[in-house]
Design an enzyme around this catalytic site. Structure first.
Site, PDB file in Angstrom:
ATOM      1  N   ASP A 103      12.893 -15.731  11.461  1.00 39.20           N
ATOM      2  CA  ASP A 103      12.696 -14.342  11.884  1.00 39.20           C
ATOM      3  C   ASP A 103      13.711 -13.977  12.974  1.00 39.20           C
ATOM      4  OD1 ASP A 103      10.656 -14.381  10.135  1.00 39.20           O
ATOM      5  OD2 ASP A 103       9.048 -14.102  11.621  1.00 39.20           O
ATOM      6  N   ALA A 104      13.957 -14.929  13.867  1.00 36.95           N
ATOM      7  CA  ALA A 104      14.870 -14.647  14.984  1.00 36.95           C
ATOM      8  C   ALA A 104      16.292 -14.404  14.477  1.00 36.95           C
ATOM      9  CB  ALA A 104      14.855 -15.799  15.971  1.00 36.95           C
ATOM     10  N   TYR A 111      17.044 -13.291  11.515  1.00 36.43           N
ATOM     11  CA  TYR A 111      17.010 -11.983  10.859  1.00 36.43           C
ATOM     12  C   TYR A 111      17.160 -10.884  11.907  1.00 36.43           C
ATOM     13  CZ  TYR A 111      15.452  -8.077   7.982  1.00 36.43           C
ATOM     14  OH  TYR A 111      15.391  -6.881   7.326  1.00 36.43           O
ATOM     15  N   ASP A 112      16.368 -11.002  12.973  1.00 33.73           N
ATOM     16  CA  ASP A 112      16.418  -9.988  14.039  1.00 33.73           C
ATOM     17  C   ASP A 112      17.819  -9.877  14.631  1.00 33.73           C
ATOM     18  OD1 ASP A 112      13.796  -9.478  13.655  1.00 33.73           O
ATOM     19  OD2 ASP A 112      13.086 -10.638  15.386  1.00 33.73           O
ATOM     20  N   SER A 137      -2.841   8.526 -17.474  1.00 35.93           N
ATOM     21  CA  SER A 137      -3.986   7.738 -17.031  1.00 35.93           C
ATOM     22  C   SER A 137      -4.356   6.800 -18.176  1.00 35.93           C
ATOM     23  CB  SER A 137      -5.138   8.648 -16.646  1.00 35.93           C
ATOM     24  OG  SER A 137      -5.346   9.580 -17.664  1.00 35.93           O
ATOM     25  N   LEU A 138      -5.401   6.032 -18.012  1.00 35.84           N
ATOM     26  CA  LEU A 138      -5.750   5.030 -19.015  1.00 35.84           C
ATOM     27  C   LEU A 138      -7.147   5.287 -19.562  1.00 35.84           C
ATOM     28  CD1 LEU A 138      -4.571   1.799 -17.145  1.00 35.84           C
ATOM     29  CD2 LEU A 138      -3.490   2.817 -19.149  1.00 35.84           C
ATOM     30  N   GLU A 150      -3.097  -7.505 -16.898  1.00 32.65           N
ATOM     31  CA  GLU A 150      -2.769  -7.383 -15.469  1.00 32.65           C
ATOM     32  C   GLU A 150      -4.026  -6.948 -14.750  1.00 32.65           C
ATOM     33  OE1 GLU A 150       0.293  -4.436 -15.061  1.00 32.65           O
ATOM     34  OE2 GLU A 150       1.567  -5.406 -16.537  1.00 32.65           O
ATOM     35  N   LYS A 175      -6.207  -4.599 -12.532  1.00 31.94           N
ATOM     36  CA  LYS A 175      -6.129  -3.171 -12.207  1.00 31.94           C
ATOM     37  C   LYS A 175      -6.329  -3.028 -10.706  1.00 31.94           C
ATOM     38  CE  LYS A 175      -7.658   1.329 -13.816  1.00 31.94           C
ATOM     39  NZ  LYS A 175      -7.894   1.962 -12.524  1.00 31.94           N
ATOM     40  N   ASP A 206      -6.850  -1.385  -7.168  1.00 32.96           N
ATOM     41  CA  ASP A 206      -7.587  -0.189  -6.773  1.00 32.96           C
ATOM     42  C   ASP A 206      -6.938   0.427  -5.538  1.00 32.96           C
ATOM     43  OD1 ASP A 206      -9.463   1.732  -6.899  1.00 32.96           O
ATOM     44  OD2 ASP A 206     -11.115   0.527  -6.118  1.00 32.96           O
ATOM     45  N   ARG A 256       1.116  10.132  -7.325  1.00 32.35           N
ATOM     46  CA  ARG A 256       0.892  10.515  -8.713  1.00 32.35           C
ATOM     47  C   ARG A 256       0.514  11.999  -8.804  1.00 32.35           C
ATOM     48  NH1 ARG A 256      -3.468  10.974 -12.196  1.00 32.35           N
ATOM     49  NH2 ARG A 256      -3.002  10.447 -14.363  1.00 32.35           N
ATOM     50  N   GLU A 287       1.342   0.483  -7.597  1.00 36.57           N
ATOM     51  CA  GLU A 287       0.143   0.820  -6.853  1.00 36.57           C
ATOM     52  C   GLU A 287       0.326   0.423  -5.390  1.00 36.57           C
ATOM     53  OE1 GLU A 287      -1.947   2.192  -8.909  1.00 36.57           O
ATOM     54  OE2 GLU A 287      -3.947   2.177  -8.003  1.00 36.57           O
ATOM     55  N   TYR A 309       4.312  -1.995 -11.697  1.00 36.01           N
ATOM     56  CA  TYR A 309       3.839  -2.443 -13.001  1.00 36.01           C
ATOM     57  C   TYR A 309       4.313  -1.585 -14.175  1.00 36.01           C
ATOM     58  CZ  TYR A 309       0.326   0.936 -11.414  1.00 36.01           C
ATOM     59  OH  TYR A 309      -0.288   2.037 -10.894  1.00 36.01           O
ATOM     60  N   LYS A 320     -13.069  -2.160 -17.460  1.00 40.07           N
ATOM     61  CA  LYS A 320     -13.728  -1.995 -16.154  1.00 40.07           C
ATOM     62  C   LYS A 320     -14.893  -2.971 -16.039  1.00 40.07           C
ATOM     63  CE  LYS A 320     -11.704   1.796 -14.360  1.00 40.07           C
ATOM     64  NZ  LYS A 320     -12.271   3.111 -14.453  1.00 40.07           N
ATOM     65  N   CYS A 322     -35.649   8.655  21.271  1.00 41.77           N
ATOM     66  CA  CYS A 322     -34.866   7.419  21.169  1.00 41.77           C
ATOM     67  C   CYS A 322     -35.804   6.216  21.132  1.00 41.77           C
ATOM     68  CB  CYS A 322     -33.915   7.325  22.356  1.00 41.77           C
ATOM     69  SG  CYS A 322     -33.122   5.713  22.485  1.00 41.77           S
ATOM     70  N   CYS A 357     -35.364   4.300  24.706  1.00 45.06           N
ATOM     71  CA  CYS A 357     -35.737   4.833  26.021  1.00 45.06           C
ATOM     72  C   CYS A 357     -36.713   6.004  25.951  1.00 45.06           C
ATOM     73  CB  CYS A 357     -34.491   5.245  26.794  1.00 45.06           C
ATOM     74  SG  CYS A 357     -33.645   6.663  26.071  1.00 45.06           S
ATOM     75  N   CYS A 375     -28.926   9.830  21.167  1.00 41.94           N
ATOM     76  CA  CYS A 375     -29.778   9.729  22.345  1.00 41.94           C
ATOM     77  C   CYS A 375     -28.911  10.211  23.504  1.00 41.94           C
ATOM     78  CB  CYS A 375     -30.210   8.278  22.570  1.00 41.94           C
ATOM     79  SG  CYS A 375     -30.799   7.997  24.245  1.00 41.94           S
ATOM     80  N   CYS A 427     -30.304   4.558  29.099  1.00 46.01           N
ATOM     81  CA  CYS A 427     -30.941   4.066  27.871  1.00 46.01           C
ATOM     82  C   CYS A 427     -30.606   2.575  27.717  1.00 46.01           C
ATOM     83  CB  CYS A 427     -30.427   4.849  26.667  1.00 46.01           C
ATOM     84  SG  CYS A 427     -30.949   4.129  25.100  1.00 46.01           S
TER      85      CYS A 427
END
Ligand code: IVH
Length: 682
Positions: free
Chosen positions: A34-35, A37-38, A83-84, A119, A121, A123, A142, A179, A231, A319, A413, A416, A431, A437
């Site tokens: 990382d260093a 790269y930086d 859509s599917l 594949e 799906k 979400d 989309r 996605e 995808y 699904k 409440c 109290c 409350c 309280c």
């Protein structure tokens, strides 16, 4: 490495950085640390600072920096984003296979098989990215499938999205689809922060991903670690992929992230087996999936199959049944939170939902209870999605026992006895007794001592409850006046434990301003905000003297937060004085000014910096007696502008304020000040 010209050097750095990015994100086999790269990155920033004309849209320095948008533009998709169709059972999958065969002119009882690629799906939120001559030029949501919102700048902040594609066979124009989503761990982190700062939490990772991507200020997007897996192909000039699997491999070869989870199936029976196998596996993944997308693998067949209305004939979404089960509400509990919010909670007969035992579900608030009419004794359908707290979906009214009553939150409440209140237009019942309280005090104290706040060892909920019960504490400040003699008589307490607790409390008095600001629990102030406020003001006294406008000038502190901090400080003067009186010392994360070199001068830093991080530069100004603010006004003395500077630079020019390069700023520093981020603190 030597270069004929700085321009060549910059071009080499860009290519090299893009290559390392792909090795890191796509092939999981970095060649450099990382260093290192930086170091390359800062070399490029430096060249671009000296020669802004070297900056190209695909430069890795351009991921964040441009000014926030005021509205999203719209993008019309070159090819609609379809859509599917769905299948909910094994039969549904066989019917899909049969329909495809019929359409291809294959006999019903044919021995010929269609090869499918399965594949997961994902979400999340589908996005479309366009690359021209290998360079990322446009990104869109989309939308309605025909037109989406332009979110190029937001997508650029996602580190795994390459700004330039690499490798062979690059089409002149290519539009790819995938996605965007959040992992469960990142979702939990975001919600944790929001909860800490009193903001509404996201209901699930999908909503959080959508909320993060559709942000006018792309710096917010950058702070949420979104992922994207590609995808599908939209348009690819002069490029005819042969198969879905080949296409996924091609995407990966160009440096685009794809889901490693995929399965080629020789026929629909193997698809059915894969879907069954994945039903278990999907619960172990760190992201949400709601099914399996089954695609005809061969693109020639795909083209032949075409589409009906808005869905392709060559793919279907299987699904999984939702993670819903029935159980009984045994009791409705009422919780009083840190700010007095009263939340109803259903205690359920424990049931297993997708392998997790659930015994409680949130009922949110009175409106939600009324809407679903949830009563004690009811059989309810509960659902658990991803990492989300289980919730009651609906009541099975046919199973309702006799003599049940609608549930109403208590008028007083439960802790109290103070009459509860519900503000006009708000869903939350509260409350109002914030002063005494016991339940509010309990949650506030738990928060005060928690790890990210004062981090007091050995003080948990039960101990705090004992202190409250014995009337030893009425607020957090009282914790610091406790004596060994006072706590020794408590149950499950001994000499040693008591001594340790008192010592831990004494040690915790010396804290940082940032931790104290987290601990007291100010609405809208999370860990990030607290540390920026602490950096901006250095001491509690200074913070208490600040106006709303001054608070709002702290980088990334908006007006809402500033107002909330101001109001909190104003209405808690007695409490703050008491904290100071009992010996709490909140040292600024910044040392007090050490010199008056910049007294009366105020600075705004904008754009990329090379020699300093922005935080360091601002801290330096403050230590030299000056002010560093987030926005340009007539009062600003200097604007220090690096590459990518936008609206602030424009405003400075408009107001005629002196604009400095970073080097010119460095030249203003006294000889003893550190010249760069490698230097020691003054
Ligand atoms: S292919 C024409 N593959 O599902 C088919 N979609 O219901 C294009 N989705 O809008 C989609 N994972 O947001 C495809 N592996 C995957 C997917 C996937 C999630 C989403 C996508 C699409 C929706 C269709």
């Amino acid at each position: 490495m030597s270069f004929a010209t700085p321009a060549e050097h910059a071009a080499w750095l860009r290519t090299e950085l893009a290559r390392h990015n792909i090795l890191y994100y796509i092939h999981d086999s970095p060649e450099v640390s990382d260093a290192q790269y930086d170091k390359l990155y800062h070399e490029l920033v430096k060249l671009e600072t000296e020669n802004p004309k070297f900056i190209t849209p695909d430069s890795p320095t351009q991921r964040v920096g441009a000014i926030p948008a005021s509205a999203f533009g719209s993008v019309t998709h070159k090819k609609p984003m379809l859509s599917l169709g769905n299948a909910f059972s094994e039969d549904g999958l066989h019917e899909f296979d049969t329909r495809a065969k019929r359409h291809l002119g294959l006999a019903e009882d044919t021995d010929e098989k269609i090869t499918y690629l399965c594949e997961l799906k994902l979400d999340g939120l589908s996005v479309s990215l366009t690359y021209e001559n290998g360079v990322f030029v446009r990104g869109a949501t989309r939308g309605d499938g025909t037109t989406g919102e332009e979110i190029t700048q937001n997508l650029k902040t996602i580190p795994s999205i390459p700004l330039r594609l690499v490798g062979e066979n690059l089409p002149a124009l290519i539009e790819i689809r995938g996605e965007a989503f959040l992992t469960h761990s990142e979702f939990a982190r975001i919600n944790g922060e929001r909860e800490a700062s009193g903001e509404a939490t996201f209901a699930n990772p999908r909503n959080a991903a959508a909320g993060s991507l559709r942000q006018l200020d792309h710096r917010v997007t950058a702070s949420r670690k979104l992922k994207v897996w590609f995808y599908a192909v939209g348009e690819a000039s002069g490029w005819e992929p042969e198969s879905q699997l080949g296409w996924l491999e091609q995407l990966k070869a160009w440096g685009l992230p794809t889901n490693p989870e995929r399965q080629l199936c020789v026929d629909i029976n193997e698809v059915v087996a894969t879907v069954a196998a994945w039903s278990q596996k999907k619960n172990t993944l760190d992201y949400d999936t709601d099914g399996v997308v089954v695609k005809v693998n061969d693109f020639t067949l795909q083209r032949e199959l075409g589409q009906v209305s808005r869905a392709p004939r060559w793919a279907i979404a299987y699904k999984y049944p939702a993670l819903q089960v029935e159980t009984v509400v045994e009791e409705i509990l009422v919780q009083v939170g840190r700010t007095g919010a009263i939340t109803p909670l259903a205690r359920l007969t424990p049931v297993s939902v997708a392998g997790v035992i659930v015994s409680r579900a949130t009922l949110h608030n009175q409106d939600e209870i009324d809407r679903k009419d949830v009563r004690v004794g009811d059989t309810v359908v509960i659902q658990r999605a991803g990492e989300v707290i289980p919730e009651v979906v609906q009541v099975v009214t046919s199973k309702r026992p006799e003599n049940t009553l609608p549930f109403k939150l208590p008028a007083v409440c439960p802790s109290c006895g103070t009459p509860t209140l519900r503000a006009e237009g708000e869903a939350v019942t509260r409350c109002p007794n914030t002063q005494s309280c016991p339940a509010q005090l309990q949650t506030r104290l738990e928060y005060f001592v928690s790890r990210n706040a004062l981090n007091i060892d050995g003080l948990g909920g039960e101990r705090l409850a004992q202190f409250i019960e014995a009337k030893l504490v009425t607020d957090a400040a009282d914790l610091f006046t406790l004596t060994k003699e006072q706590i020794l008589p408590l149950e499950r307490m001994g000499e040693k434990l008591a001594a340790n607790l008192i010592a831990a409390l004494a040690a915790a008095k010396n804290t940082t301003l940032a931790r104290l600001l987290v601990a007291v629990g100010i609405r809208h102030v999370g860990e990030g905000g607290a540390s920026r406020l602490a950096q901006g003001f250095g001491t509690l006294e200074k913070l208490r003297e600040a106006t709303v406008e001054q608070l709002a000038q702290v980088p990334d502190v908006g007006l809402t937060t500033a107002q909330s901090v101001f109001d909190w400080l104003a209405s808690n003067t007695a409490f703050l004085d008491k904290l100071i009186a009992v010996g709490v010392v909140a040292q600024g994360d910044d040392a007090a000014p050490l010199s008056d070199h910049f007294v009366g001068k105020s600075f705004v830093f904008t754009g990329g910096l090379t020699l300093f991080t922005r935080e360091d530069a601002e801290a330096l100004v403050k230590r030299l007696g000056g002010r560093a603010t987030g926005s340009v006004s007539k009062q600003t003395s200097y604007v220090v502008a690096g590459p990518g500077a936008g609206s602030k630079l424009a405003k400075a020019e408009q107001l005629g304020i002196t604009v400095l390069t970073e080097d010119e700023f460095a030249a203003l520093l006294p000889p003893s000040a550190p010249a760069s981020r490698e230097g020691e603190a003054v």
